[in-house]
Design an enzyme around this catalytic site. Structure first.
Site, PDB file in Angstrom:
ATOM      1  N   LYS A   1      -5.605  -5.562  17.944  1.00 46.13           N
ATOM      2  CA  LYS A   1      -6.528  -4.747  17.531  1.00 46.13           C
ATOM      3  C   LYS A   1      -7.801  -3.992  18.784  1.00 46.13           C
ATOM      4  O   LYS A   1      -7.351  -4.962  19.603  1.00 46.13           O
ATOM      5  CB  LYS A   1      -7.325  -5.442  16.399  1.00 46.13           C
ATOM      6  CG  LYS A   1      -6.788  -5.993  15.171  1.00 46.13           C
ATOM      7  CD  LYS A   1      -7.705  -6.243  14.643  1.00 46.13           C
ATOM      8  CE  LYS A   1      -6.938  -7.115  12.385  1.00 46.13           C
ATOM      9  NZ  LYS A   1      -6.945  -5.458  12.018  1.00 46.13           N
TER      10      LYS A   1
ATOM     11  N   ARG B   1       0.668  -9.548   4.229  1.00 49.37           N
ATOM     12  CA  ARG B   1       1.901  -9.052   4.043  1.00 49.37           C
ATOM     13  C   ARG B   1       2.372 -10.476   3.596  1.00 49.37           C
ATOM     14  O   ARG B   1       3.636 -10.997   3.036  1.00 49.37           O
ATOM     15  CB  ARG B   1       2.527  -8.446   3.485  1.00 49.37           C
ATOM     16  CG  ARG B   1       2.238  -7.482   4.524  1.00 49.37           C
ATOM     17  CD  ARG B   1       2.325  -5.887   4.304  1.00 49.37           C
ATOM     18  NE  ARG B   1       1.344  -5.220   4.859  1.00 49.37           N
ATOM     19  CZ  ARG B   1       0.279  -4.357   4.702  1.00 49.37           C
ATOM     20  NH1 ARG B   1       2.101  -2.842   4.657  1.00 49.37           N
ATOM     21  NH2 ARG B   1      -0.373  -3.720   5.476  1.00 49.37           N
TER      22      ARG B   1
HETATM   23  N1  BES Z   1      -6.770  -7.714   7.778  1.00 48.91           N
HETATM   24  C1  BES Z   1      -6.790  -6.866   8.223  1.00 48.91           C
HETATM   25  C2  BES Z   1      -7.058  -6.145   7.002  1.00 48.91           C
HETATM   26  C3  BES Z   1      -8.499  -5.693   7.228  1.00 48.91           C
HETATM   27  C4  BES Z   1      -9.583  -5.056   7.955  1.00 48.91           C
HETATM   28  C5  BES Z   1      -9.815  -6.360   6.457  1.00 48.91           C
HETATM   29  C6  BES Z   1     -10.202  -4.243   8.267  1.00 48.91           C
HETATM   30  C7  BES Z   1     -10.328  -5.716   6.631  1.00 48.91           C
HETATM   31  C8  BES Z   1     -11.742  -5.114   7.323  1.00 48.91           C
HETATM   32  C9  BES Z   1      -5.543  -6.477   8.061  1.00 48.91           C
HETATM   33  O1  BES Z   1      -4.474  -7.729   8.541  1.00 48.91           O
HETATM   34  C10 BES Z   1      -4.652  -5.485   8.796  1.00 48.91           C
HETATM   35  O2  BES Z   1      -4.540  -5.768   9.864  1.00 48.91           O
HETATM   36  N2  BES Z   1      -4.231  -4.091   8.566  1.00 48.91           N
HETATM   37  C11 BES Z   1      -3.759  -3.321   8.747  1.00 48.91           C
HETATM   38  C12 BES Z   1      -1.994  -2.884   8.148  1.00 48.91           C
HETATM   39  C13 BES Z   1      -1.676  -1.984   8.996  1.00 48.91           C
HETATM   40  C14 BES Z   1      -1.274  -2.129  10.850  1.00 48.91           C
HETATM   41  C15 BES Z   1      -0.574  -1.244   8.071  1.00 48.91           C
HETATM   42  C16 BES Z   1      -4.463  -2.573   8.687  1.00 48.91           C
HETATM   43  O3  BES Z   1      -4.947  -2.476   7.802  1.00 48.91           O
HETATM   44  O4  BES Z   1      -4.813  -1.754  10.152  1.00 48.91           O
HETATM   45 MN    MN Z   2      -3.915  -7.601  10.560  1.00 49.96          MN
END
Ligand code: BES
Ligand code: MN
Ligand code: ZN
Length: 495
Positions: A280, A354
């Site tokens: 990230k 997921r």
């Molecule tokens: N934990 C994150 C989702 C999230 C984002 C929670 C912001 C709270 C605030 C999740 O694991 C994630 O990183 N999701 C990705 C999915 C994408 C790679 C398809 C996302 O939302 O960017």
């Molecule tokens: Mn994630």
């Protein structure tokens, strides 16, 4: 803090602080009118002098009233009468709780609960009030080395019923409100802890502590060798990059008939989500310690049910791990085999929620649950779609979605339905495996739910995406304790 309920007659006794509502344009509420008479018109004089207008969330503490019905009066603005509803009621009780906790009062009489609120019965007026005191009283478990501020003096709140007929409903509301407040507090404490404290094994010990505190809860904590034996290749692929050992935490609350099918609650327990190899951006990455709030909400919900001894069976299933980059971390393009036997091409290691949930959902089948609900901070796309006010709900069973929507509304912890659909599922196509774990930016909250949908054939399933509602950012950064009120409401409504 002690909460008691009292009917009309008792409100004559002297109190340390009477809490009364005033509607905007300086209109005294019913309880305030009565008190005003006994205070010789003092309250109406304050309004006439322009010192209080009754705007929503306005408060005024009138101290040092001398002998008489109240040592202090706390005036609380209720806002315009025409927009008086569940939300403004909750806002009023919350600001009242904050103000009285700041005061020197040791005891208070809450007369706000005598106001009638459209579509909110006495039970919910009492319950929402107690929950608000819980929220107001909460302090984050900070690790500051400076001296802790002294705790509030307030030790006793008397909740006033408008009439004798409301007494028993209000007593039930107080009981349920206190249980929900203590459940939410546990959820918030766990979610607020830093990820170097709140690890998967730490969550395991918290579960065992819950089982020690409540004989109705049984706990099993599975370690990685067992997860391997179960064939949880998808879950295990997420934990490969970290040194922290993963856990599958299984908590069974048995309050119902032996043998009655349980409700399964599956909570995402990623104690830190760095994104893994699909790392990230650094900005705000600390907030990914909250990525175990789904798990924490399962703990909080079970704690509330056990405190109430509710006649229902619930099994909480928490896959807990860290998502970190590392020499043996899963790489984009890697293919893993889930416990269901379906293969997954991991195109983005940041779509890890997921991957752990799908194996936990498969595992839930052994309990032959009547309903399965997963709770997860699953997608940033959900935050874009719904913001921070509502969680998303997706379900393969419309009656279940409707029940969750209704519980969210009643509990003041709302959610909003988003669709499932094969057309979204098709976006997950892969050339190399049964499907991929991501499907592009568009409709990201829905495609994530559609991924999970592939694992719940034949189950009554709902998915709650709480990415927007689980915590707030900024100066008051911290866990909200959501969606414990929604979940407890849903489970209580099934008893
Ligand atoms: N934990 C994150 C989702 C999230 C984002 C929670 C912001 C709270 C605030 C999740 O694991 C994630 O990183 N999701 C990705 C999915 C994408 C790679 C398809 C996302 O939302 O960017
Ligand atoms: Mn994630
Ligand atoms: Zn995540």
């Amino acid at each position: 803090m002690e909460f008691t309920v009292e009917a009309g007659g008792a409100r004559r006794a002297r109190t340390d602080c009477a809490i009364v509502g005033v509607h905007e344009r300086s209109e005294l509420g019913s309880a305030a009118r009565e008190l005003d008479v006994r205070l010789g018109g003092r309250l109406s004089r304050i309004l006439k002098a322009g010192d209080f207008s009754g705007r929503s969330a306005e408060t005024l503490l009138v101290p040092d009233l001398g002998p008489g019905p109240a040592a202090r009066v706390l005036l609380v603005g209720l806002g315009p009468r025409k927009s008086w509803n569940r939300r403004s009621y909750r806002r009023a009780v919350l600001t009242a709780a904050q103000a009285v906790l700041r005061s020197g009062a040791r005891e208070a009489r809450l007369l706000l609960t005598t106001e009638s609120v459209p579509e909110v019965d006495a039970y919910y007026r009492a319950r929402l009030a107690i929950e608000s005191f819980g929220l107001a009283r909460y302090r984050v478990p900070d690790l500051k080395s400076s001296r802790k501020p002294s705790p509030a003096r307030l030790a006793h709140v008397r909740v006033v019923a408008a009439s004798k007929d409301e007494l028993s409903a209000m007593k039930r509301g107080v009981l349920h409100g206190a249980a929900i407040a203590s459940g939410s507090t546990l959820t918030r404490d766990l979610a607020n802890l830093p990820a170097n404290v709140c690890t998967p094994s730490y969550l395991g010990t918290v579960a065992k502590r819950l089982a020690r505190e409540h004989r109705s809860i049984r706990v099993r904590v599975l370690a990685e060798p067992e997860l391997k034996r179960l064939g949880m290749g998808s879950f295990l692929s997420v934990t490969r990059g970290t040194h922290e050992p993963a856990r599958l935490i299984v908590m069974e609350y048995r309050g119902g008939r032996p043998g009655a099918a349980p409700v399964a609650l599956v909570g995402k327990g990623v104690t830190f989500d760095s994104g893994g190899i699909s790392l990230k951006d650094p900005g705000g990455m600390d907030e990914m310690k909250f990525d175990m709030t789904g798990a924490a909400s399962v703990f909080g919900t079970l704690k509330a049910l056990a405190a109430l001894g509710s006649p229902i069976n619930v099994v909480g299933i928490v896959p807990a791990c860290e998502n970190m980059p590392g020499g043996s971390a899963t790489k984009p393009g890697d293919i893993v085999t889930s416990m269901s036997g379906q293969t997954i091409e991991v195109l983005n290691t940041d779509a890890e929620g997921r991957l752990i949930l799908c194996d936990a959902l498969t595992y839930s089948r052994r309990f032959k649950p009547s309903v399965v609900i997963d709770i997860a901070t699953l997608t940033g796309a959900c935050v874009v779609a719904l913001g921070q006010h509502m969680s998303a709900v997706m379900s393969n069973t419309q009656t279940l979605a409707d029940a969750l929507l209704a519980s969210g509304r009643r509990a003041g912890d709302p959610c909003w339905q988003m669709p499932l659909g094969e057309e979204y599922q098709e976006q997950l196509k892969s050339n190399f495996a049964d499907f991929a774990n991501v499907a592009g930016r568009e409709g990201g909250a829905i495609t994530a739910a559609c991924f999970l949908w592939k694992f719940v054939d034949g189950l009554n399933w709902a998915h709650l995406d709480i990415a927007g509602t689980a915590y707030v950012s900024g100066a008051n950064k911290g866990s909200t304790g959501r969606p414990v009120p929604l979940l407890v409401d849903f489970l209580l409504s099934r008893t």
